[in-house]
Structure formats: structure tokens, C-alpha cells
Scaffold this active site. Structure first.
Site, short mmCIF file in Angstrom:
data_model
loop_
_atom_site.label_atom_id
_atom_site.label_comp_id
_atom_site.label_asym_id
_atom_site.label_seq_id
_atom_site.Cartn_x
_atom_site.Cartn_y
_atom_site.Cartn_z
N LYS A 28 0.83 -1.21 0.00
CA LYS A 28 0.00 0.00 0.00
C LYS A 28 0.86 1.27 0.00
O LYS A 28 0.63 2.17 -0.78
CB LYS A 28 -0.93 0.03 1.23
N ARG A 103 -9.32 0.50 8.84
CA ARG A 103 -8.88 -0.87 9.12
C ARG A 103 -9.99 -1.72 9.71
O ARG A 103 -9.78 -2.90 9.97
CB ARG A 103 -7.71 -0.84 10.10
N ARG A 142 12.15 -4.96 4.24
CA ARG A 142 11.80 -3.56 3.92
C ARG A 142 12.75 -2.56 4.60
O ARG A 142 13.09 -2.71 5.77
CB ARG A 142 10.37 -3.30 4.39
N ARG A 186 0.35 -8.59 13.29
CA ARG A 186 -0.31 -7.60 12.43
C ARG A 186 -1.23 -8.30 11.44
O ARG A 186 -2.34 -7.82 11.17
CB ARG A 186 0.72 -6.75 11.70
#
Ligand code: ADP
Length: 236
Positions: A28, A103, A142, A186
Site C-alpha cells: 500500500k 482498518r 523492507r 499484524r
């Protein structure tokens, strides 16, 4: 095709309001940054705003960090207040890409209220669907620029110089919540909470699903294709 519907060519129709939904690691943030630049839209990332608050040591940051470090959602009340303040800023009027919000269904409903008060509504919701092995590979590698927020990856998108941002020369870091254990939390939270928000937009016929296991460039082209189709479709 109308000139104004070509991405990058400015016109009233380019002022789109887009939501990117999807699990952590679906891309995203990466996609939102590219899209915002190409379509001249404002990128609003609730995760980025929260991390800025944490690094500045604000009251909100102090409250949020205990949830973020465990991979849990920050309470709706705090995030909603933060988003409402963000919507006070004039750059929101040029259209936006929302990344990380909503969310859950409560946040989706609240967002519609915030927008309604400002005579705005969401045009399109893109759901980036990614599989767990791809998510884990992406998040554990990342790297984020501490100065400009650009996103890199140790293998998929390595910076030219080790741990240095190609765009601005800032130093790159690994997010504290990009550890396998926190990533799994998560994902679990995402699976539990997000279904309601997805259904909410499905019912409104605004949801478009895309395969986000594909390479970043393919995904961005697919999103742009959706925006062109949207701008070319008759509005009711
Ligand atoms: P990701 O989607 O990859 O987990 P984000 O940067 O969007 O990363 O979010 C990081 C963390 O910030 C989340 O795990 C959560 O704690 C918090 N957060 C971000 N957006 C929201 C939101 N809309 N509601 C509640 N918590 C949020």
C-alpha cells in the site's frame, strides 16, 4: 479517451479520492507514493503520521507506541481524531490516496462521516491482495528512508548505496514492527478486523481487487488502469 482522464494530465476528474486496502506488506505504502505523484494526489498514510508522532514524542505518539510495537491497532478514537485533523489541511482538496485507514468497519463509517461533513466521498477502493509468504519476505527486507519516507527492499528494490536513500541521501532503517513475530500479529489483527471494512465497500460497489503478489510495476499499472476506467465511466 478524454484528455482529462489520462493520469498525470490535470483536470477536475483527476481529483480522485482513493483508498488502498490490504494486509501489511501488500504494498500500500509503495504504491500510494507512486500513485500520488503520478495522479497529483495527496498521500495520507495513518501509519506514517503515527510514526512521525512517535519520533517527535508527542502525546499521541506516546499513547500509540505501545499498540504499534505489538502489532495491534491503535484505538479508533485516537486514530480518528488524528485523521480528522489531517483533513483540515487544504491539500486534501486536491484529491487523496488513503493508505492504512480504514482498518475496520467502524473506521469506514467514521471516514464517510468525516467526508460527508466536507461534501466529499470516496470514488474508488483498491484491495491489494497478497499471500503470507510474499508478505513476510517483503516486510522482513523492507527499508525506509528516515528523511523522505521512500521505501526500499534489501533484495527486491535495493538502494544503490548500502543503507542510503537513492532519492535524498537520507539514512535507511528497518521498522521496529517489521520483525516476524510482530508481522504475524499484524496479519492476525488484519484478518480479524478488516473483513468488515472490505464488505462495507463491496456493498457500496466501490471495491476493486488486485493481485498484489505481482511485481510493484505491474500492480501500479493495474491500479492506474482502474483509475482510467473509472474516469471514463458514466457517473450516476
Ligand atoms: P502496515 O499496514 O504495514 O501494518 P502501517 O504503517 O499502515 O503498516 O501501520 C503501522 C501500525 O500503525 C499498525 O500496526 C497500527 O498499530 C498503527 N495504525 C496505522 N493505521 C491505523 C489505523 N487506521 N487504526 C489503528 N491503528 C493504525
Amino acid at each position: 479517451m478524454k484528455a482529462s482522464s489520462v493520469p498525470g494530465v490535470s483536470g477536475a476528474e483527476d481529483k480522485m479520492r482513493i483508498i488502498l486496502l490490504g494486509p501489511p506488506g501488500a504494498g500500500k505504502g509503495t504504491q500510494a507514493k507512486v500513485l500520488a505523484e503520478k495522479l497529483k494526489l495527496t498521500h495520507i498514510s495513518t501509519g506514517d503520521i503515527l510514526r512521525q508522532n512517535v519520533s517527535k514524542g508527542t502525546q499521541l505518539g506516546k499513547q500509540a507506541i505501545e499498540f504499534m510495537s505489538k502489532g495491534l491497532l491503535v484505538p479508533d478514537e485516537l486514530v480518528t481524531k488524528m485523521l480528522t485533523q489531517r483533513f483540515e489541511q487544504p491539500d486534501v482538496r486536491q484529491g487523496f490516496i488513503l493508505d492504512g485507514f480504514p482498518r475496520n468497519i467502524r473506521q469506514a463509517q467514521t471516514l464517510d462521516e468525516i467526508l460527508k461533513q466536507r461534501n466529499m466521498s470516496i470514488d474508488m477502493v483498491v484491495y491489494l491482495d497478497a499471500s503470507e509468504p510474499v508478505i513476510i519476505q517483503r516486510l522482513t527486507g523492507r527499508l525506509v528512508c528516515s528523511a523522505c519516507g521512500a521505501i526500499f527492499h534489501t533484495k527486491n528494490m535495493p538502494p544503490k548505496k548500502d543503507m542510503i536513500c537513492d532519492n535524498c541521501g537520507g539514512s535507511l532503517y528497518q521498522r521496529a514492527d517489521d520483525q516476524v513475530k510482530t508481522i504475524k500479529n499484524r496479519l492476525a489483527v488484519y484478518q480479524k478486523e478488516s473483513a468488515g471494512a472490505i464488505q462495507y465497500y463491496e456493498k457500496q460497489k466501490k471495491l476493486h481487487r488486485l493481485d498484489a503478489d505481482e511485481e510493484a510495476e505491474t500492480v501500479i499499472n493495474n491500479i492506474i488502469h482502474l483509475t482510467v476506467q473509472y474516469n471514463d465511466s458514466p457517473k450516476v
